[in-house]
Design a protein around this motif. Structure first.
Motif, mmCIF file in Angstrom:
data_model
loop_
_atom_site.group_PDB
_atom_site.id
_atom_site.type_symbol
_atom_site.label_atom_id
_atom_site.label_comp_id
_atom_site.label_asym_id
_atom_site.label_seq_id
_atom_site.Cartn_x
_atom_site.Cartn_y
_atom_site.Cartn_z
ATOM 1 N N ILE A 154 2.576 -2.111 -4.469
ATOM 2 C CA ILE A 154 1.674 -3.257 -4.543
ATOM 3 C C ILE A 154 0.243 -2.790 -4.782
ATOM 4 O O ILE A 154 -0.487 -3.363 -5.603
ATOM 5 C CB ILE A 154 1.755 -4.096 -3.252
ATOM 6 C CG1 ILE A 154 3.108 -4.805 -3.174
ATOM 7 C CG2 ILE A 154 0.619 -5.116 -3.200
ATOM 8 C CD1 ILE A 154 3.298 -5.627 -1.923
ATOM 9 N N ARG A 155 -0.174 -1.747 -4.079
ATOM 10 C CA ARG A 155 -1.535 -1.227 -4.278
ATOM 11 C C ARG A 155 -1.736 -0.791 -5.723
ATOM 12 O O ARG A 155 -2.754 -1.112 -6.348
ATOM 13 C CB ARG A 155 -1.786 -0.042 -3.334
ATOM 14 C CG ARG A 155 -1.733 -0.382 -1.857
ATOM 15 C CD ARG A 155 -2.148 0.828 -1.008
ATOM 16 N NE ARG A 155 -1.903 0.578 0.409
ATOM 17 C CZ ARG A 155 -0.838 1.015 1.066
ATOM 18 N NH1 ARG A 155 0.090 1.735 0.441
ATOM 19 N NH2 ARG A 155 -0.679 0.740 2.351
ATOM 20 N N TRP A 156 -0.785 -0.056 -6.261
ATOM 21 C CA TRP A 156 -0.889 0.410 -7.645
ATOM 22 C C TRP A 156 -0.880 -0.763 -8.625
ATOM 23 O O TRP A 156 -1.630 -0.775 -9.600
ATOM 24 C CB TRP A 156 0.272 1.338 -7.974
ATOM 25 C CG TRP A 156 0.204 2.678 -7.309
ATOM 26 C CD1 TRP A 156 -0.895 3.266 -6.744
ATOM 27 C CD2 TRP A 156 1.275 3.597 -7.159
ATOM 28 N NE1 TRP A 156 -0.568 4.496 -6.236
ATOM 29 C CE2 TRP A 156 0.752 4.730 -6.480
ATOM 30 C CE3 TRP A 156 2.616 3.595 -7.498
ATOM 31 C CZ2 TRP A 156 1.538 5.841 -6.166
ATOM 32 C CZ3 TRP A 156 3.405 4.694 -7.184
ATOM 33 C CH2 TRP A 156 2.864 5.807 -6.529
ATOM 34 N N LEU A 157 -0.004 -1.719 -8.362
ATOM 35 C CA LEU A 157 0.132 -2.859 -9.266
ATOM 36 C C LEU A 157 -1.168 -3.652 -9.361
ATOM 37 O O LEU A 157 -1.667 -3.933 -10.456
ATOM 38 C CB LEU A 157 1.275 -3.763 -8.785
ATOM 39 C CG LEU A 157 1.590 -4.987 -9.653
ATOM 40 C CD1 LEU A 157 2.143 -4.554 -10.989
ATOM 41 C CD2 LEU A 157 2.572 -5.897 -8.938
ATOM 42 N N ALA A 198 -8.367 -2.856 -3.035
ATOM 43 C CA ALA A 198 -6.906 -2.929 -3.185
ATOM 44 C C ALA A 198 -6.252 -1.589 -2.903
ATOM 45 O O ALA A 198 -5.197 -1.520 -2.254
ATOM 46 C CB ALA A 198 -6.554 -3.409 -4.589
ATOM 47 N N LEU A 199 -6.874 -0.510 -3.372
ATOM 48 C CA LEU A 199 -6.318 0.818 -3.137
ATOM 49 C C LEU A 199 -6.389 1.211 -1.664
ATOM 50 O O LEU A 199 -5.604 2.038 -1.195
ATOM 51 C CB LEU A 199 -7.066 1.852 -3.986
ATOM 52 C CG LEU A 199 -6.786 1.814 -5.487
ATOM 53 C CD1 LEU A 199 -7.715 2.762 -6.230
ATOM 54 C CD2 LEU A 199 -5.330 2.168 -5.774
ATOM 55 N N GLU A 207 5.177 -6.676 3.222
ATOM 56 C CA GLU A 207 4.863 -7.887 3.979
ATOM 57 C C GLU A 207 3.478 -7.795 4.618
ATOM 58 O O GLU A 207 2.752 -8.801 4.710
ATOM 59 C CB GLU A 207 5.923 -8.100 5.067
ATOM 60 C CG GLU A 207 5.769 -9.387 5.859
ATOM 61 C CD GLU A 207 5.983 -10.632 5.009
ATOM 62 O OE1 GLU A 207 5.385 -11.675 5.342
ATOM 63 O OE2 GLU A 207 6.734 -10.549 4.011
ATOM 64 N N GLU A 208 3.087 -6.591 5.029
ATOM 65 C CA GLU A 208 1.821 -6.416 5.729
ATOM 66 C C GLU A 208 0.608 -6.484 4.800
ATOM 67 O O GLU A 208 -0.484 -6.856 5.239
ATOM 68 C CB GLU A 208 1.824 -5.081 6.476
ATOM 69 C CG GLU A 208 2.838 -5.019 7.610
ATOM 70 C CD GLU A 208 2.866 -3.653 8.268
ATOM 71 O OE1 GLU A 208 1.998 -2.808 7.944
ATOM 72 O OE2 GLU A 208 3.758 -3.409 9.112
ATOM 73 N N ILE A 209 0.773 -6.136 3.537
ATOM 74 C CA ILE A 209 -0.394 -6.108 2.644
ATOM 75 C C ILE A 209 -0.304 -7.163 1.535
ATOM 76 O O ILE A 209 -1.216 -7.269 0.721
ATOM 77 C CB ILE A 209 -0.574 -4.718 1.996
ATOM 78 C CG1 ILE A 209 0.550 -4.425 0.994
ATOM 79 C CG2 ILE A 209 -0.621 -3.630 3.054
ATOM 80 C CD1 ILE A 209 0.265 -3.186 0.166
ATOM 81 N N ARG A 210 0.772 -7.943 1.520
ATOM 82 C CA ARG A 210 0.968 -8.913 0.435
ATOM 83 C C ARG A 210 -0.168 -9.938 0.374
ATOM 84 O O ARG A 210 -0.750 -10.176 -0.684
ATOM 85 C CB ARG A 210 2.319 -9.614 0.589
ATOM 86 C CG ARG A 210 2.582 -10.659 -0.503
ATOM 87 C CD ARG A 210 3.957 -11.259 -0.359
ATOM 88 N NE ARG A 210 4.988 -10.283 -0.664
ATOM 89 C CZ ARG A 210 5.919 -9.888 0.204
ATOM 90 N NH1 ARG A 210 5.936 -10.394 1.439
ATOM 91 N NH2 ARG A 210 6.827 -9.004 -0.141
ATOM 92 N N ALA A 211 -0.484 -10.573 1.482
ATOM 93 C CA ALA A 211 -1.494 -11.633 1.494
ATOM 94 C C ALA A 211 -2.873 -11.121 1.067
ATOM 95 O O ALA A 211 -3.512 -11.713 0.179
ATOM 96 C CB ALA A 211 -1.560 -12.294 2.864
ATOM 97 N N GLY A 215 -4.964 -12.025 -2.387
ATOM 98 C CA GLY A 215 -6.320 -12.551 -2.292
ATOM 99 C C GLY A 215 -7.276 -11.808 -3.203
ATOM 100 O O GLY A 215 -8.115 -12.425 -3.875
ATOM 101 N N LEU A 216 -7.159 -10.487 -3.242
ATOM 102 C CA LEU A 216 -7.997 -9.678 -4.128
ATOM 103 C C LEU A 216 -7.673 -9.962 -5.592
ATOM 104 O O LEU A 216 -8.576 -10.051 -6.429
ATOM 105 C CB LEU A 216 -7.796 -8.195 -3.818
ATOM 106 C CG LEU A 216 -8.272 -7.717 -2.438
ATOM 107 C CD1 LEU A 216 -7.849 -6.279 -2.197
ATOM 108 C CD2 LEU A 216 -9.785 -7.862 -2.328
#
Length: 293
Positions: A154-157, A198-199, A207-211, A215-216
Motif C-alpha cells: 500500500i505504501r509503495w502503491l 505515505a512512505l 487494515e491498519e494503514i488503509r484509511a 486520505g493521502l
C-alpha cells in the motif's frame, strides 16, 4: 517533447510510459462503401507491450479465418488482422457478434476479450482459466492481505501514484506561465509532502494503514485535478474530478478512458494469476474487484 518518465516503485526504476499508436488495419479493397463504414467503428492501437483492437458499431461481426481475425459488416468482409499481433479485443456497445471459433482461438493464445457499454462501463471479461492457474501466487496474495507485506505494498502503491502525479504537474508546468504555472508548482510541492507521509505510514497490516493511505491519496487527487483544471479553457466547465454523473466533457472523457483501462487492468490481473476481488488499498466488497480499483 516526449512524456516524462515515471518512477516504478515495484522495480525501483524510471520508466517511459508506453506510447499509443494507431495502426492501419488491412482493409479488403473490394469492400467499397463498406470499408468506410467499418473504419468509423474499428480502431487498432498498439504500445510496446501489445496491440489492442477496439470495435464499436451495430452490424459488425468478428470471426476467425486461418491465422487472422476477420471483421465483417452485414456479413461482408471488411478487414483482417493477424492474431499474433493482438493482445486484447474490446467490444463496445450492442449489435456486435463474436464467433465461437474466435473465442476458442483467443483463449488458446491468451488474447483477452473485454465487453463494455458505449460509455466505457465494463460488462464482462473473457479469458481462459488455464492461463491463470497459479495457486501459489494467489495464496501469497491472500496471505499478504493480513501482514506487513501487504502494508508495504500500500505504501509503495500510493507513493508511486503520488510521485507520478507530481512529475506530470512539473512537466506541464514548464510550458505554462503565470497563474497556471504557479498552481502546478504549488500542487506538485504539496503532493511531494503527501508522498513522503505515505512512505512513513505506521502499521503492520493493510487494515491498519488503509484509511490514512486513502486520505493521502484523496488529498493529492484534489491538488492534482485542481491544478490541471486551471490549465484548461474555462468553456469546458472542468473544475475538478467528478466520477459520478459528470456534466462536463472532460470528466465524461476521463470516465470513458477509465472504463477501458478498468477492463485492461482486470485482464492483466487475471493473466498474472492474481485474485481480482482480494485488494489491499480498497476494502473487499461483494461484486467489486478491489485489486483492480
Amino acid at each position: 517533447m516526449g512524456a516524462p518518465a515515471q518512477y516504478n516503485w515495484l522495480t525501483g526504476a524510471y520508466e517511459a510510459p508506453a506510447v499509443q499508436l494507431r495502426l492501419e488495419i488491412q482493409w479488403v479493397p473490394e469492400s467499397g462503401e463498406w470499408q468506410a463504414e467499418a473504419l468509423e467503428g474499428v480502431l487498432l492501437l498498439a504500445t510496446e507491450t501489445g496491440t489492442q483492437l477496439l470495435v464499436s458499431g451495430r452490424g459488425l461481426s468478428l470471426g476467425k479465418h486461418s491465422e487472422r481475425l476477420t471483421i465483417k459488416r452485414h456479413r461482408r468482409l471488411c478487414g483482417e488482422i493477424p492474431l499474433f499481433r493482438l493482445q486484447e479485443v474490446v467490444v463496445m456497445g450492442r449489435g456486435i457478434s463474436v464467433s465461437s471459433d474466435l473465442i476458442e482461438e483467443a483463449c488458446a493464445r491468451g488474447i483477452r476479450m473485454g465487453f463494455t457499454a458505449l460509455n466505457g462501463r465494463p460488462l464482462a471479461l473473457l479469458t481462459s482459466p488455464y492461463l491463470t492457474a497459479t495457486v501459489e501466487t494467489r495464496k501469497a496474495q491472500l496471505a499478504a492481505t493480513g501482514n506487513e507485506r501487504g502494508a508495504q505494498f500500500i505504501r509503495w502503491l500510493v507513493a508511486g501514484k503520488l510521485r507520478n502525479q507530481e512529475k506530470v504537474l512539473r512537466y506541464f508546468g514548464k510550458s505554462r506561465e503565470g497563474e497556471a504555472a504557479k498552481a502546478m508548482t504549488d500542487a506538485a510541492a504539496g503532493i511531494r509532502v503527501l508522498r513522503r507521509k505515505a512512505l512513513g505510514l505506521e502499521g503492520a497490516t493493510p487494515e491498519e494503514i488503509r484509511a490514512p493511505a486513502m486520505g493521502l491519496e484523496g488529498a493529492a487527487g484534489r491538488l492534482y485535478w485542481g491544478a490541471l483544471a486551471k490549465t484548461l479553457p474555462r468553456g469546458l466547465g472542468f473544475h475538478g474530478r467528478t466520477a459520478e454523473s459528470p456534466v462536463d466533457g472532460v470528466n465524461c472523457a476521463l470516465n470513458f478512458g477509465y472504463g477501458i483501462l478498468y477492463s485492461h487492468v482486470w485482464g492483466a490481473v487475471m493473466n498474472a494469476g492474481l485474485e481480482p476481488f482480494a485488494g489491499f488499498l480498497h476494502t473487499d466488497r461483494p461484486g467489486k474487484p478491489s485489486l483492480v480499483l
